[in-house]
Design a protein around this motif. Structure first.
Motif, PDB file in Angstrom:
ATOM      1  N   PHE A   1      41.708 -31.240 -82.977  1.00 30.86           N
ATOM      2  CA  PHE A   1      42.751 -32.099 -83.534  1.00 30.86           C
ATOM      3  C   PHE A   1      42.191 -32.987 -84.645  1.00 30.86           C
ATOM      4  O   PHE A   1      42.875 -33.266 -85.627  1.00 30.86           O
ATOM      5  N   ASN A   2      40.962 -33.412 -84.483  1.00 32.37           N
ATOM      6  CA  ASN A   2      40.315 -34.272 -85.470  1.00 32.37           C
ATOM      7  C   ASN A   2      40.255 -33.574 -86.828  1.00 32.37           C
ATOM      8  O   ASN A   2      40.548 -34.163 -87.874  1.00 32.37           O
ATOM      9  N   VAL A   3      39.886 -32.302 -86.805  1.00 31.99           N
ATOM     10  CA  VAL A   3      39.789 -31.519 -88.038  1.00 31.99           C
ATOM     11  C   VAL A   3      41.175 -31.158 -88.560  1.00 31.99           C
ATOM     12  O   VAL A   3      41.459 -31.250 -89.756  1.00 31.99           O
ATOM     13  N   LEU A   4      42.052 -30.754 -87.651  1.00 30.69           N
ATOM     14  CA  LEU A   4      43.352 -30.221 -88.046  1.00 30.69           C
ATOM     15  C   LEU A   4      44.302 -31.310 -88.543  1.00 30.69           C
ATOM     16  O   LEU A   4      44.946 -31.185 -89.587  1.00 30.69           O
ATOM     17  N   PHE A   5      44.401 -32.406 -87.781  1.00 36.25           N
ATOM     18  CA  PHE A   5      45.358 -33.461 -88.109  1.00 36.25           C
ATOM     19  C   PHE A   5      44.756 -34.570 -88.959  1.00 36.25           C
ATOM     20  O   PHE A   5      45.491 -35.418 -89.490  1.00 36.25           O
ATOM     21  N   GLY A   6      43.412 -34.606 -89.056  1.00 34.66           N
ATOM     22  CA  GLY A   6      42.777 -35.680 -89.800  1.00 34.66           C
ATOM     23  C   GLY A   6      42.803 -37.009 -89.076  1.00 34.66           C
ATOM     24  O   GLY A   6      42.603 -38.063 -89.674  1.00 34.66           O
ATOM     25  N   THR A   7      43.038 -36.966 -87.768  1.00 41.28           N
ATOM     26  CA  THR A   7      43.055 -38.193 -86.963  1.00 41.28           C
ATOM     27  C   THR A   7      41.636 -38.537 -86.529  1.00 41.28           C
ATOM     28  O   THR A   7      40.758 -37.677 -86.477  1.00 41.28           O
ATOM     29  N   GLY A   8      41.419 -39.793 -86.182  1.00 44.63           N
ATOM     30  CA  GLY A   8      40.127 -40.198 -85.656  1.00 44.63           C
ATOM     31  C   GLY A   8      39.915 -39.620 -84.272  1.00 44.63           C
ATOM     32  O   GLY A   8      40.842 -39.110 -83.627  1.00 44.63           O
ATOM     33  N   ARG A   9      38.690 -39.727 -83.800  1.00 40.84           N
ATOM     34  CA  ARG A   9      38.352 -39.131 -82.515  1.00 40.84           C
ATOM     35  C   ARG A   9      39.175 -39.706 -81.373  1.00 40.84           C
ATOM     36  O   ARG A   9      39.699 -38.970 -80.532  1.00 40.84           O
ATOM     37  N   THR A  10      39.305 -41.021 -81.309  1.00 36.49           N
ATOM     38  CA  THR A  10      40.050 -41.663 -80.221  1.00 36.49           C
ATOM     39  C   THR A  10      41.512 -41.250 -80.231  1.00 36.49           C
ATOM     40  O   THR A  10      42.093 -40.933 -79.186  1.00 36.49           O
ATOM     41  N   VAL A  11      42.128 -41.229 -81.420  1.00 39.61           N
ATOM     42  CA  VAL A  11      43.529 -40.813 -81.534  1.00 39.61           C
ATOM     43  C   VAL A  11      43.687 -39.351 -81.110  1.00 39.61           C
ATOM     44  O   VAL A  11      44.665 -38.983 -80.441  1.00 39.61           O
ATOM     45  N   SER A  12      42.731 -38.513 -81.471  1.00 40.71           N
ATOM     46  CA  SER A  12      42.782 -37.100 -81.092  1.00 40.71           C
ATOM     47  C   SER A  12      42.721 -36.939 -79.580  1.00 40.71           C
ATOM     48  O   SER A  12      43.444 -36.120 -78.998  1.00 40.71           O
ATOM     49  N   VAL A  13      41.862 -37.722 -78.935  1.00 40.02           N
ATOM     50  CA  VAL A  13      41.773 -37.683 -77.473  1.00 40.02           C
ATOM     51  C   VAL A  13      43.092 -38.123 -76.857  1.00 40.02           C
ATOM     52  O   VAL A  13      43.582 -37.522 -75.879  1.00 40.02           O
ATOM     53  N   LEU A  14      43.690 -39.182 -77.410  1.00 42.36           N
ATOM     54  CA  LEU A  14      44.958 -39.676 -76.888  1.00 42.36           C
ATOM     55  C   LEU A  14      46.071 -38.647 -77.028  1.00 42.36           C
ATOM     56  O   LEU A  14      46.872 -38.451 -76.105  1.00 42.36           O
ATOM     57  N   ILE A  15      46.124 -37.960 -78.164  1.00 42.72           N
ATOM     58  CA  ILE A  15      47.168 -36.953 -78.385  1.00 42.72           C
ATOM     59  C   ILE A  15      47.056 -35.828 -77.348  1.00 42.72           C
ATOM     60  O   ILE A  15      48.004 -35.526 -76.624  1.00 42.72           O
ATOM     61  N   GLY A  16      45.887 -35.210 -77.305  1.00 35.91           N
ATOM     62  CA  GLY A  16      45.706 -34.084 -76.395  1.00 35.91           C
ATOM     63  C   GLY A  16      45.773 -34.486 -74.937  1.00 35.91           C
ATOM     64  O   GLY A  16      46.419 -33.825 -74.119  1.00 35.91           O
ATOM     65  N   GLY A  17      45.099 -35.596 -74.602  1.00 33.81           N
ATOM     66  CA  GLY A  17      45.087 -36.048 -73.212  1.00 33.81           C
ATOM     67  C   GLY A  17      46.473 -36.409 -72.718  1.00 33.81           C
ATOM     68  O   GLY A  17      46.834 -36.118 -71.563  1.00 33.81           O
ATOM     69  N   ALA A  18      47.278 -37.025 -73.576  1.00 39.77           N
ATOM     70  CA  ALA A  18      48.639 -37.401 -73.187  1.00 39.77           C
ATOM     71  C   ALA A  18      49.502 -36.169 -72.940  1.00 39.77           C
ATOM     72  O   ALA A  18      50.285 -36.130 -71.975  1.00 39.77           O
ATOM     73  N   VAL A  19      49.372 -35.146 -73.784  1.00 45.38           N
ATOM     74  CA  VAL A  19      50.157 -33.919 -73.598  1.00 45.38           C
ATOM     75  C   VAL A  19      49.817 -33.260 -72.269  1.00 45.38           C
ATOM     76  O   VAL A  19      50.705 -32.889 -71.486  1.00 45.38           O
ATOM     77  N   VAL A  20      48.515 -33.113 -71.984  1.00 49.88           N
ATOM     78  CA  VAL A  20      48.090 -32.490 -70.728  1.00 49.88           C
ATOM     79  C   VAL A  20      48.556 -33.312 -69.525  1.00 49.88           C
ATOM     80  O   VAL A  20      49.072 -32.772 -68.537  1.00 49.88           O
TER      81      VAL A  20
END
Length: 495
Positions: free
Chosen positions: A143-162
């Motif tokens: 997600f960090n590479v694909l969306f250009g989000t920071g690491r913490t935001v990427s963790v929040l996105i994926g972790g929240a979906v799961v």
């Protein structure tokens, strides 16, 4: 930041996962539905979801990376997983499914009649929690590479979906999402990534010409490494709560046996395909420093827009299927084994099971949500948990393998032998790690297993046999004769 079409494809995939979570909720009426999909999965769903949960980021992104570095020999990690799943399916799955339990610790209590074996739940929670954390960190990097989000935001996105789709409908939601993820991984690896990389490398002759015949050696990765893969991952497949919980979802012992066997054969093909993809990529991507980046770099460098999005979504699918399976396994063990143990230690009564199925489901859901938040927090704070996961995996195998498998194959084994074997195996594994000074070393797991086995046999022979009523209940469950057994109910020797 990735290409707009690729971003859109992955975004649609994430939204679809949430939609399947709500679909799964319509099938969830009680705890059995939430935790083990009502124990009624047929061959197709069982095979697809079992393959999805065992083939995570390490098998997909990691497998391609190993192929990049070691050629065809990079397949052995996934093959070791496949062999473990095959052994579990052919030798134990039918019997495990007939036990009508929810956790590995419940199996130990049922077999040995010793409630203290619930302490094994602490080890199991550590293992499944770190497995979920590792997977969360892995897909966050995509997600960090694909969306250009920071690491913490990427963790929040994926972790929240799961966390959301896992908590909405439990195992039914996870089963439906895993089936989609299985299809996506199959298309991404076999029908897109493999032919595109193979064609770019010039086929078999082109790879031989550029990389030499050594790329097709089966032992380039090292014999000792291959053996360790089998000891850790094959044995880990036999006793992991995340894997057992999928066995519990089968509607019959036959489905568990043959569906799992089919999934294991699929895993072998998946491992070979990943290694071949990596080997082919080594001929046109010569300077990739981190081997786990190879998968994404192939998608970015040689695949057309859109197709690269599907391939990246396949990688995310592999990681999410492992993360969600590990998350619900953590929640199941935490509620079923660890919480009662902690309450007993402080002298309080364990929680009373209510007769209202909806309240039970709400309680299960709360555990998934809370532990999902814990996973997100840990994943956001840690950069590299490979060492922590290795410790958890080694303790799992070193401390629990002998008592679990021994309970199935040796009638003379006793609860005292099981408890001492757990303690000795765990202490020796950790102690050897401290002495060697390297948590990734091979020695700790071997010493842990050896001393656990010796303690198990010696103490079992020196102590009183397991009471006949306990063994009678155990044998009746194994043979499927106890038709009155309630799922998760562990009778005592006097019941």
């Amino acid at each position: 930041m990735g290409k707009p079409l690729d971003i859109a494809i992955v975004a649609v995939y994430l939204i679809a996962m949430l939609a399947f979570g709500f679909w799964g909720k319509t099938r969830t009426k009680d705890s059995a539905d939430f935790l083990v999909a009502g124990r009624r999965l047929g061959p197709t769903l069982y095979t697809g979801t079992m393959a999805a949960v065992v083939l995570g980021g390490a098998s997909t992104v990691g497998g391609v990376g190993l192929g990049y570095k070691w050629g065809l020999s990079g397949m052995w990690l996934v093959v070791a997983i496949a062999v473990g799943l095959l052994a579990l399916s052919l030798l134990f799955a039918g019997r495990i499914q007939r036990l009508k339990v929810y956790t590995v610790a419940q199996m130990l209590s049922l077999r040995y009649g010793v409630d203290a074996t619930s302490a094994s739940g602490v080890v199991m929670v550590t293992y499944t929690l770190m497995l979920s954390v590792t997977s969360t960190i892995a897909y966050a990097t995509v997600f960090n590479v694909l969306f250009g989000t920071g690491r913490t935001v990427s963790v929040l996105i994926g972790g929240a979906v799961v966390m959301l789709y896992s908590s909405i409908g439990g195992m039914w939601s996870i089963t439906l999402t895993d089936m989609v993820q299985f299809i996506l991984k199959t298309i991404g690896v076999f029908f897109l990534l493999l032919p595109f990389t193979w064609n770019r490398a010039g086929g078999l002759d082109g790879i031989r010409e550029r990389a030499g015949d050594a790329v097709f050696s089966l032992t380039a990765i090292g014999t000792e490494t291959i053996i360790t893969f089998f000891v850790v991952y094959s044995f880990g497949m036999l006793i992991g709560q995340d894997i057992w919980q999928r066995v519990f979802t089968a509607r019959s012992p036959q489905v568990a046996k043959w569906g799992g066997t089919t999934a294991a054969l699929y895993c072998v093909a998946y491992g070979v395909a990943g290694a071949l993809i990596g080997a082919a990529a080594s001929t046109f991507l010569p300077d990739v420093e981190a081997k786990d980046d190879v998968y994404a770099q192939i998608a970015e460098s040689i695949l057309p827009v859109g197709i690269s999005g599907l391939v990246l979504a396949a990688a995310v699918a592999a990681m999410m299927s492992t993360a969600s399976g590990a998350l619900i396994a953590t929640a199941t063990v935490a509620r079923t084994d660890v919480r009662p143990l902690l309450l007993r230690l402080v002298g309080r009564r364990t929680e009373t099971v209510t007769d209202d199925p909806s309240l039970e489901v709400h309680a299960d859901r709360r555990y998934v949500v809370v532990l999902g938040i814990v996973v997100i927090v840990i994943a956001a704070l840690l950069n590299d948990v490979v060492g922590a996961l290795t410790i958890a995996y080694d303790i799992l195998v070193g401390g629990l393998l002998v008592p679990i498998l021994g309970g199935f194959v040796w009638k003379r084994a006793t609860g005292a032998g099981a408890l001492v074997a757990m303690g000795v195996g765990t202490v020796v594994t950790l102690g050897t790690m401290a002495i060697v000074g390297d948590v990734l070393a091979n020695d700790p797991i071997y010493w842990g297993l050896a001393t656990s086995l010796v303690a198990y046999v010696a103490v079992s022979l020196a102590t009183t046999r397991t009471p006949a009523p306990v063994l009678q209940v155990w044998n009746d469950r194994l043979a499927g004769r106890d038709q009155t057994a309630t799922a998760g109910e562990i009778p005592t020797a006097t019941s």
